[in-house]
Design a protein around this motif. Structure first.
Motif, PDB file in Angstrom:
ATOM      1  N   GLU A  84       0.845  -1.192   0.000  1.00  0.00           N
ATOM      2  CA  GLU A  84       0.000   0.000   0.000  1.00  0.00           C
ATOM      3  C   GLU A  84       0.879   1.240   0.000  1.00  0.00           C
ATOM      4  N   THR A  85       0.593   2.154  -0.924  1.00  0.00           N
ATOM      5  CA  THR A  85       1.316   3.419  -0.977  1.00  0.00           C
ATOM      6  C   THR A  85       0.596   4.377  -1.913  1.00  0.00           C
ATOM      7  N   CYS A  86       0.761   5.667  -1.671  1.00  0.00           N
ATOM      8  CA  CYS A  86       0.300   6.725  -2.578  1.00  0.00           C
ATOM      9  C   CYS A  86      -1.176   6.592  -2.935  1.00  0.00           C
ATOM     10  N   GLY A  87      -1.980   6.147  -1.973  1.00  0.00           N
ATOM     11  CA  GLY A  87      -3.410   6.012  -2.219  1.00  0.00           C
ATOM     12  C   GLY A  87      -3.814   4.753  -2.947  1.00  0.00           C
ATOM     13  N   LEU A  88      -2.860   3.852  -3.204  1.00  0.00           N
ATOM     14  CA  LEU A  88      -3.123   2.607  -3.928  1.00  0.00           C
ATOM     15  C   LEU A  88      -2.897   1.417  -3.011  1.00  0.00           C
ATOM     16  N   PHE A  89      -3.786   0.445  -3.085  1.00  0.00           N
ATOM     17  CA  PHE A  89      -3.645  -0.816  -2.355  1.00  0.00           C
ATOM     18  C   PHE A  89      -3.518  -1.942  -3.375  1.00  0.00           C
ATOM     19  N   LEU A  90      -2.470  -2.729  -3.265  1.00  0.00           N
ATOM     20  CA  LEU A  90      -2.213  -3.836  -4.181  1.00  0.00           C
ATOM     21  C   LEU A  90      -2.329  -5.169  -3.454  1.00  0.00           C
ATOM     22  N   ASN A 136       8.272  -2.560  -2.564  1.00  0.00           N
ATOM     23  CA  ASN A 136       8.245  -1.514  -3.578  1.00  0.00           C
ATOM     24  C   ASN A 136       7.216  -1.896  -4.644  1.00  0.00           C
ATOM     25  N   MET A 137       6.120  -1.165  -4.707  1.00  0.00           N
ATOM     26  CA  MET A 137       4.996  -1.574  -5.548  1.00  0.00           C
ATOM     27  C   MET A 137       5.358  -1.716  -7.029  1.00  0.00           C
ATOM     28  N   PRO A 138       6.056  -0.743  -7.644  1.00  0.00           N
ATOM     29  CA  PRO A 138       6.427  -0.944  -9.052  1.00  0.00           C
ATOM     30  C   PRO A 138       7.339  -2.157  -9.252  1.00  0.00           C
ATOM     31  N   VAL A 139       8.235  -2.393  -8.328  1.00  0.00           N
ATOM     32  CA  VAL A 139       9.152  -3.525  -8.449  1.00  0.00           C
ATOM     33  C   VAL A 139       8.390  -4.842  -8.316  1.00  0.00           C
ATOM     34  N   ILE A 140       7.478  -4.922  -7.361  1.00  0.00           N
ATOM     35  CA  ILE A 140       6.685  -6.137  -7.178  1.00  0.00           C
ATOM     36  C   ILE A 140       5.922  -6.464  -8.460  1.00  0.00           C
ATOM     37  N   MET A 141       5.223  -5.474  -9.019  1.00  0.00           N
ATOM     38  CA  MET A 141       4.439  -5.727 -10.217  1.00  0.00           C
ATOM     39  C   MET A 141       5.332  -6.064 -11.409  1.00  0.00           C
ATOM     40  N   ALA A 142       6.470  -5.407 -11.495  1.00  0.00           N
ATOM     41  CA  ALA A 142       7.392  -5.684 -12.598  1.00  0.00           C
ATOM     42  C   ALA A 142       7.940  -7.099 -12.527  1.00  0.00           C
ATOM     43  N   MET A 143       8.350  -7.509 -11.357  1.00  0.00           N
ATOM     44  CA  MET A 143       8.978  -8.823 -11.231  1.00  0.00           C
ATOM     45  C   MET A 143       7.952  -9.952 -11.396  1.00  0.00           C
ATOM     46  N   LEU A 144       6.717  -9.710 -10.986  1.00  0.00           N
ATOM     47  CA  LEU A 144       5.670 -10.693 -11.269  1.00  0.00           C
ATOM     48  C   LEU A 144       5.483 -10.829 -12.777  1.00  0.00           C
ATOM     49  N   GLY A 145       5.555  -9.700 -13.497  1.00  0.00           N
ATOM     50  CA  GLY A 145       5.457  -9.749 -14.951  1.00  0.00           C
ATOM     51  C   GLY A 145       6.603 -10.526 -15.581  1.00  0.00           C
ATOM     52  N   VAL A 146       7.812 -10.341 -15.071  1.00  0.00           N
ATOM     53  CA  VAL A 146       8.969 -11.104 -15.552  1.00  0.00           C
ATOM     54  C   VAL A 146       8.762 -12.599 -15.290  1.00  0.00           C
ATOM     55  N   TRP A 147       8.241 -12.913 -14.125  1.00  0.00           N
ATOM     56  CA  TRP A 147       7.990 -14.316 -13.741  1.00  0.00           C
ATOM     57  C   TRP A 147       7.107 -15.016 -14.774  1.00  0.00           C
ATOM     58  N   TYR A 148       6.017 -14.358 -15.150  1.00  0.00           N
ATOM     59  CA  TYR A 148       5.099 -14.996 -16.090  1.00  0.00           C
ATOM     60  C   TYR A 148       5.622 -14.944 -17.520  1.00  0.00           C
ATOM     61  N   ARG A 149       6.256 -13.851 -17.902  1.00  0.00           N
ATOM     62  CA  ARG A 149       6.751 -13.720 -19.281  1.00  0.00           C
ATOM     63  C   ARG A 149       7.879 -14.700 -19.561  1.00  0.00           C
ATOM     64  N   ASN A 150       8.803 -14.805 -18.640  1.00  0.00           N
ATOM     65  CA  ASN A 150      10.017 -15.565 -18.919  1.00  0.00           C
ATOM     66  C   ASN A 150      10.028 -16.983 -18.382  1.00  0.00           C
ATOM     67  N   PHE A 151       9.194 -17.266 -17.398  1.00  0.00           N
ATOM     68  CA  PHE A 151       9.232 -18.595 -16.796  1.00  0.00           C
ATOM     69  C   PHE A 151       7.931 -19.384 -16.968  1.00  0.00           C
TER      70      PHE A 151
END
Length: 549
Positions: free
Chosen positions: A42-48, A310-325
Motif C-alpha cells: 500500500e502506498t500513494c493512495g493505492l492498495f495492491l 516496492n509496488m512498481p518492483v513487485i508488479m514488474a517482477m511478477l510480470g517477468v515471472w510470467y513472461r520468462n518462466f
C-alpha cells in the motif's frame, strides 16, 4: 546463452518455476491463512493485493534477488540522476523532473533543468487561467468555449485518457476535443461541431513536423481562415507545444503562445510536460498540479522503498515471472470504472513502445522474451466476451484488476454490483471449478450419466490464473498520477531486467519514414523502383481510384 539467462538468480528461478508449476493457488490459500495479509502493498493512495499469483515466499525472494543482480536500484538512480541512459540517442530520461515538486536541482549535462521546468508550469498556469476567466479572447472578442487538441502517440493518448479518467473534475464552460487520426473524417467531424470564433487549437509536436499532426493542424488552419479570419488572427486561436519555435511562428503562432519541449522527455512520458496543456485547459491547473503531486509521490516511493515492499518492483517482477518462466505472451488490464476505460490503451503504448525490443543495450540479440502484448477493456463488459478465453483458454494471461472503492454520484446498488463482479472474477480465475464440482451441480437434471459427465467436462475451469487487484478510495487527480507513475516504473524495472533501452522507438521511427516515402510515391514524387511489388500494386490501385478527383 545470454548473461541474463546464465545468471545464478535466473537459473534458480527456473528451478522454482518447475517446482511450483503443478501447484494450485487454491491449495496455497487453504494451507496459509495469512497469504493475503503477507502479499499486499500500500502506498500513494493505492492498495495492491498480489496474493492471487502463482508465487511462494521463495519465488518472491528469488525475484527480488534477480532484481538486485540486474542492478535495478543502480539503474533507477542513474535515471533520476540525469545520466544519459537512453544510449542510442545519447539522452537523459527525466520525465520525473517534470513532477519534481521539491527544491532539489536536477542536472542534465551540468545544467539544472528545474528553473525552466518551473517557468513552463507557471506559463501553463497563467495561460489556463486566462482562458478560463475569459481574459483570453478570440479575434472577434469572444471567449474560448472549445479546445481542439491535435497530436498523436503520447502527445494525444496521455492528455485524452487523463481528461477522460477525471471527467468529474472537468471545468464547466470549456470543452476539449482530441484529434490524432490523419483520417480526415475525424478532424472534419470535430471542426463541424465548433465555432471558429470561440475555438482554440492546441498543436502538440516536438518537431512541428509530425506528418499526421501537421496535416490536421493545417486543415484546422484552412478551416479557420475560410471562416473569415485573417492570417494575423491565428495568433489568438492557435498555440503550440514544440521545440521548433521557428516553424511554429512561421505557421502564424505567436511566440508567447509556444510552450517548450525537451529532448530528455519521450513522447509516451510527456503528459507531465506542456503536452499536458489540454489537461490543464480541461481540468484547471490545480488539478493538473495534483496529477504531478501523485506521480511525484510514487517517484519517492520507487526511490526509497525496499524492493520487497516496492509496488512498481513487485508488479514488474511478477510480470517477468510470467513472461520468462511461464511463457505468458500477453498481460490484460481490467479497470472496473467507466472513466478509466482508456488506461489499457495508454499502458499499451507505454509498455509495448518501451520494451518491445529484441536487442540489449550492448547490441546483442536477446535469447529470452521481452515486452508482452498489453491489452484490456473496462469491466464488466469483458466478462461477457474475452474473459472466456482467460478462464478456459490454453494461454496463461496475467491480469490487473482496478477498482475505486467510491465513485462520484455513487449509486450504491450499481457500485456494489461492479465491485462484486471485480472481486468475483479474481476469485473465479484463482479457484476455477473442478470437474467434480461441475458434475455435482448437474445432479438435479434429467441427464443420463454420460451426458452429465460430458457437460461437466465442458464446464470445468482449471483456475490457477494469476491476477493483481489494485484498489483506491476514489480516482482523484493525485491518485491517477500515482497510478500512471506506477506503470511507468514497472516498465522501467522490466527494461532493466531485460537490459533493453526502454526509451527509444526505432520501429515507430521506421514507420514514419516509410509512410513519408509512400506518400511521395502516391503523389508521383518518387520512383516505383523504391517499393516492393506488393506496395507498388497498392499504390497503383489507390492512384487509379483517385485519378478522376
Amino acid at each position: 546463452m545470454s548473461s541474463l539467462t546464465t545468471q545464478p538468480e535466473w537459473q534458480h528461478l527456473k528451478t522454482l518455476a518447475e517446482s511450483v508449476k503443478d501447484n494450485h493457488m487454491r491449495d496455497w490459500f487453504n494451507t496459509d491463512p495469512q497469504r493475503a495479509d503477507k502479499m499486499q502493498a500500500e502506498t500513494c493512495g493505492l492498495f495492491l493485493d498480489y496474493s492471487k499469483n502463482r508465487v511462494t515466499d521463495d519465488v518472491m525472494s528469488g525475484l527480488m534477488s534477480l532484481a538486485r543482480a540486474r542492478n535495478v536500484e543502480k539503474q533507477r538512480d542513474a535515471m533520476f540522476g540525469g545520466q544519459a541512459i537512453n544510449q542510442t540517442e545519447g539522452r537523459a530520461v527525466l520525465h520525473t523532473a517534470l513532477r519534481n515538486l521539491t527544491d532539489k536541482p536536477v542536472y542534465v549535462d551540468g545544467e539544472d533543468v528545474m528553473p525552466e521546468v518551473k517557468a513552463t508550469l507557471d506559463k501553463m498556469r497563467t495561460f489556463t487561467e486566462s482562458v478560463h476567466s475569459g481574459e483570453h479572447k478570440g479575434y472577434t472578442g469572444k471567449a474560448v468555449k472549445d479546445i481542439v487538441a491535435i497530436g498523436i502517440g503520447g502527445s494525444f493518448l496521455g492528455p485524452k485518457i487523463m481528461t477522460e479518467a477525471l471527467k468529474p473534475y472537468q471545468q464547466k464552460g470549456v470543452k476539449v476535443h482530441f484529434v490524432a487520426n490523419v483520417d480526415g473524417c475525424h478532424i472534419t467531424d470535430v471542426l463541424a461541431s465548433v465555432d471558429p470564433e470561440e475555438t482554440l487549437v492546441v498543436m502538440s509536436s516536438k518537431s512541428f513536423s509530425t506528418q499526421e499532426t501537421l496535416q490536421n493542424t493545417q486543415t484546422a488552419k484552412n478551416w479557420f481562415l475560410a471562416s473569415g479570419a485573417a492570417q494575423e488572427d491565428i495568433a489568438k486561436h492557435f498555440v503550440a507545444v514544440s521545440s521548433n519555435v521557428k516553424a511554429a511562428t512561421e505557421f502564424g503562432i505567436a511566440e508567447e503562445n509556444i510552450f517548450p519541449m525537451w529532448d530528455w522527455v519521450g513522447g509516451r512520458y510527456s503528459l507531465w510536460s506542456a503536452i499536458g496543456l489540454p489537461i490543464c485547459l480541461s481540468l484547471g491547473f490545480d488539478h493538473f498540479h495534483s496529477l504531478l503531486k501523485g506521480a511525484h509521490a510514487m517517484d519517492k516511493h520507487f526511490c526509497e522503498a525496499p524492493l520487497e515492499s516496492n509496488m512498481p518492483v513487485i508488479m514488474a517482477m511478477l510480470g517477468v515471472w510470467y513472461r520468462n518462466f511461464f511463457g505468458a505472451q500477453s498481460h490484460v488490464l481490467l479497470p472496473y470504472y467507466h472513466y478509466l476505460r482508456g488506461l489499457p490503451a495508454y499502458v499499451q503504448q507505454l509498455d509495448m513502445e518501451s520494451n518491445g525490443k529484441q536487442v540489449t543495450q550492448q547490441g546483442d540479440v536477446v535469447d529470452y522474451e521481452t515486452g508482452p502484448v498489453i491489452w484490456g477493456s473496462e469491466g464488466t463488459n469483458g466478462q461477457h466476451s474475452f474473459h472466456q478465453l482467460i478462464h478456459q483458454g490454453t494461454s496463461l494471461i496475467p491480469a490487473d484488476f482496478m477498482l475505486p472503492l467510491n465513485v462520484p454520484n455513487q449509486d450504491d446498488t450499481h457500485h456494489a454490483m461492479l465491485a462484486s463482479n471485480c472481486f468475483g472474477q479474481t476469485q473465479a480465475l484463482m479457484q476455477g471449478k473442478t470437474f467434480d464440482e461441475c458434475y455435482a451441480d448437474l445432479s438435479d437434471t434429467d441427464m443420463d450419466d454420460a451426458t452429465r459427465k460430458a457437460i461437466a467436462q465442458h464446464k470445468t475451469m482449471p483456475g490457477n490464473k494469476p491476477s493483481n487487484t489494485l484498489l483506491f478510495n476514489s480516482l482523484t487527480p493525485e491518485v491517477l498520477g500515482s497510478l500512471v507513475a506506477l506503470y511507468e516504473h514497472k516498465v522501467f524495472v522490466q527494461g532493466a531486467i531485460w537490459q533493453v533501452n526502454s526509451f527509444d522507438q526505432w520501429g515507430v521511427e521506421l514507420g514514419k519514414v516509410l509512410g513519408n516515402q509512400v506518400l511521395d510515391g502516391i503523389n508521383g514524387d518518387a520512383s516505383s523502383d523504391n517499393f516492393d511489388a506488393s506496395t507498388q500494386q497498392l499504390i497503383a490501385q489507390f492512384q487509379r481510384a483517385n485519378a478522376q478527383k
